[in-house]
Design a protein around this motif. Structure first.
Motif, PDB file in Angstrom:
ATOM      1  N   TYR A   1      -3.081   2.567  -9.505  1.00 36.19           N
ATOM      2  CA  TYR A   1      -2.966   4.007  -9.310  1.00 36.19           C
ATOM      3  C   TYR A   1      -2.856   4.322  -7.823  1.00 36.19           C
ATOM      4  O   TYR A   1      -3.553   3.726  -6.993  1.00 36.19           O
ATOM      5  CB  TYR A   1      -4.165   4.729  -9.925  1.00 36.19           C
ATOM      6  CG  TYR A   1      -4.130   4.734 -11.441  1.00 36.19           C
ATOM      7  CD1 TYR A   1      -3.256   5.576 -12.126  1.00 36.19           C
ATOM      8  CD2 TYR A   1      -4.947   3.878 -12.170  1.00 36.19           C
ATOM      9  CE1 TYR A   1      -3.198   5.569 -13.511  1.00 36.19           C
ATOM     10  CE2 TYR A   1      -4.905   3.868 -13.559  1.00 36.19           C
ATOM     11  CZ  TYR A   1      -4.025   4.713 -14.215  1.00 36.19           C
ATOM     12  OH  TYR A   1      -3.960   4.702 -15.592  1.00 36.19           O
ATOM     13  N   ALA A   2      -1.981   5.248  -7.489  1.00 34.65           N
ATOM     14  CA  ALA A   2      -1.690   5.551  -6.082  1.00 34.65           C
ATOM     15  C   ALA A   2      -2.940   5.950  -5.305  1.00 34.65           C
ATOM     16  O   ALA A   2      -3.115   5.567  -4.144  1.00 34.65           O
ATOM     17  CB  ALA A   2      -0.637   6.656  -5.995  1.00 34.65           C
ATOM     18  N   ASP A   3      -3.835   6.709  -5.921  1.00 33.15           N
ATOM     19  CA  ASP A   3      -5.006   7.220  -5.202  1.00 33.15           C
ATOM     20  C   ASP A   3      -5.878   6.110  -4.629  1.00 33.15           C
ATOM     21  O   ASP A   3      -6.517   6.298  -3.577  1.00 33.15           O
ATOM     22  CB  ASP A   3      -5.852   8.103  -6.128  1.00 33.15           C
ATOM     23  CG  ASP A   3      -5.216   9.463  -6.367  1.00 33.15           C
ATOM     24  OD1 ASP A   3      -4.264   9.805  -5.634  1.00 33.15           O
ATOM     25  OD2 ASP A   3      -5.664  10.185  -7.272  1.00 33.15           O
ATOM     26  N   VAL A   4      -5.947   4.966  -5.292  1.00 31.75           N
ATOM     27  CA  VAL A   4      -6.848   3.905  -4.823  1.00 31.75           C
ATOM     28  C   VAL A   4      -6.291   3.196  -3.590  1.00 31.75           C
ATOM     29  O   VAL A   4      -6.987   2.398  -2.966  1.00 31.75           O
ATOM     30  CB  VAL A   4      -7.132   2.867  -5.935  1.00 31.75           C
ATOM     31  CG1 VAL A   4      -7.704   3.547  -7.155  1.00 31.75           C
ATOM     32  CG2 VAL A   4      -5.897   2.060  -6.290  1.00 31.75           C
TER      33      VAL A   4
ATOM     34  N   PRO B   1      -5.862  -4.624 -10.492  1.00 35.04           N
ATOM     35  CA  PRO B   1      -4.638  -3.972 -10.963  1.00 35.04           C
ATOM     36  C   PRO B   1      -4.626  -3.779 -12.484  1.00 35.04           C
ATOM     37  O   PRO B   1      -5.294  -4.506 -13.221  1.00 35.04           O
ATOM     38  CB  PRO B   1      -3.525  -4.946 -10.548  1.00 35.04           C
ATOM     39  CG  PRO B   1      -4.163  -5.871  -9.559  1.00 35.04           C
ATOM     40  CD  PRO B   1      -5.594  -5.956  -9.944  1.00 35.04           C
ATOM     41  N   ASN B   2      -3.845  -2.802 -12.926  1.00 37.32           N
ATOM     42  CA  ASN B   2      -3.595  -2.636 -14.358  1.00 37.32           C
ATOM     43  C   ASN B   2      -2.731  -3.776 -14.889  1.00 37.32           C
ATOM     44  O   ASN B   2      -2.858  -4.174 -16.047  1.00 37.32           O
ATOM     45  CB  ASN B   2      -2.902  -1.291 -14.617  1.00 37.32           C
ATOM     46  CG  ASN B   2      -3.749  -0.126 -14.128  1.00 37.32           C
ATOM     47  OD1 ASN B   2      -4.968  -0.227 -14.027  1.00 37.32           O
ATOM     48  ND2 ASN B   2      -3.100   0.977 -13.808  1.00 37.32           N
TER      49      ASN B   2
ATOM     50  N   GLU C   1       2.110   9.428  -6.881  1.00 38.14           N
ATOM     51  CA  GLU C   1       1.058   9.830  -7.821  1.00 38.14           C
ATOM     52  C   GLU C   1       1.178   8.999  -9.091  1.00 38.14           C
ATOM     53  O   GLU C   1       2.241   8.465  -9.407  1.00 38.14           O
ATOM     54  CB  GLU C   1       1.166  11.316  -8.152  1.00 38.14           C
ATOM     55  CG  GLU C   1       2.489  11.719  -8.756  1.00 38.14           C
ATOM     56  CD  GLU C   1       2.617  13.221  -8.986  1.00 38.14           C
ATOM     57  OE1 GLU C   1       3.355  13.602  -9.911  1.00 38.14           O
ATOM     58  OE2 GLU C   1       1.986  13.996  -8.255  1.00 38.14           O
ATOM     59  N   GLY C   2       0.065   8.866  -9.797  1.00 36.36           N
ATOM     60  CA  GLY C   2       0.075   8.079 -11.018  1.00 36.36           C
ATOM     61  C   GLY C   2       0.164   6.591 -10.727  1.00 36.36           C
ATOM     62  O   GLY C   2      -0.247   6.118  -9.663  1.00 36.36           O
ATOM     63  N   GLU C   3       0.734   5.832 -11.665  1.00 30.79           N
ATOM     64  CA  GLU C   3       0.834   4.394 -11.508  1.00 30.79           C
ATOM     65  C   GLU C   3       1.983   4.009 -10.576  1.00 30.79           C
ATOM     66  O   GLU C   3       3.076   4.568 -10.662  1.00 30.79           O
ATOM     67  CB  GLU C   3       1.023   3.724 -12.869  1.00 30.79           C
ATOM     68  CG  GLU C   3      -0.240   3.759 -13.733  1.00 30.79           C
ATOM     69  CD  GLU C   3      -0.093   2.937 -14.992  1.00 30.79           C
ATOM     70  OE1 GLU C   3      -0.943   2.074 -15.254  1.00 30.79           O
ATOM     71  OE2 GLU C   3       0.882   3.173 -15.733  1.00 30.79           O
TER      72      GLU C   3
END
Length: 237
Positions: free
Chosen positions: A144-147, A181-182, A206-208
């Protein structure tokens, strides 16, 4: 070329193409306004970083184009911030060697400039998560972009033990952020990049996001319904 959209959306469009929301960005970029989409595949001046992507007609209220390259500038972005604040929609079009932003009560004109930037020579593949490099010798993680938000002059991104590590080193200190990671693909690898540029781009995502390392470059890829975009950052020596 003639498009119609909200001023805020045009501002966002310019920020993504210019690789930055603030004064630090590419300065100029030359996308191609094709009949069914806007495409971009250009390095910035100096060829150390670039943007690769497509914006579909659904991104706009109205869209009319026939394949012309149009150079968009930081001054256009500044104009959208300074003017058109009371406008619900604007038209952006080219006419007589000018690019024009026109609202109901305001108009801004700027001379068109020549094309800038070298074409990106990576072979990019369209996937469910955006454009990525399909080559086998790529290490990538889906996060996720935020991390990814870490501020520093220089950052090291390191793939190790199926983790993405973001390392910030100073004279007498070292900070490491470990991200699970996912999804993860590839072998251990690391890259050192300019932290300011990295942070500017993360603010646009934003998002993945796919974080790819390939041939000494970091590639950040995102896909939305109306557009998909990948940013390429060269390694810092």
């Amino acid at each position: 070329m003639r498009i119609k959209l909200e001023p805020e959306r045009f501002r966002h469009f310019l920020e993504m193409l210019l690789m930055g929301k603030g004064k630090k960005n590419l300065g100029r970029v030359t996308p191609v306004f094709e009949k069914d989409k806007v495409s971009i595949s250009r390095f910035g001046e100096g060829a150390t970083h670039g943007v690769y992507g497509e914006f579909y007609t659904d991104f706009f209220m109205e869209y009319e184009a026939d394949g012309e390259p149009v150079t968009l500038t930081h001054s256009l972005l500044e104009a959208t911030r300074a003017y058109f604040k009371g406008e619900k929609k604007i038209s952006v079009f080219t006419e007589d060697n000018e690019i024009i932003i026109s609202g109901e009560n305001e108009e801004y004109r700027e001379e068109l400039t020549e094309e800038v930037g070298e074409p990106i020579d990576f072979d990019m593949k369209d996937t469910e998560f955006g454009f990525v490099v399909p080559a086998k010798k790529v290490t990538r993680a889906l996060v996720y972009a935020d991390v990814l938000k870490v501020k520093a002059d220089v950052l090291t991104l390191k793939f190790e033990d199926e983790r993405l590590k973001i390392i910030k080193e100073q004279e007498v200190s070292k900070y490491t952020k470990k991200i699970k990671p996912n999804r993860f693909e590839g072998k251990p690898v690391e890259i050192k990049i300019l932290g300011d540029l990295f942070y500017r781009i993360i603010q646009l995502l934003e998002g993945e996001v796919w974080v790819n390392i390939y041939k000494g470059a970091l590639i950040l890829s995102m896909k939305k319904d109306e557009y998909k975009v990948s940013y390429i950052l060269g390694a810092r020596g």
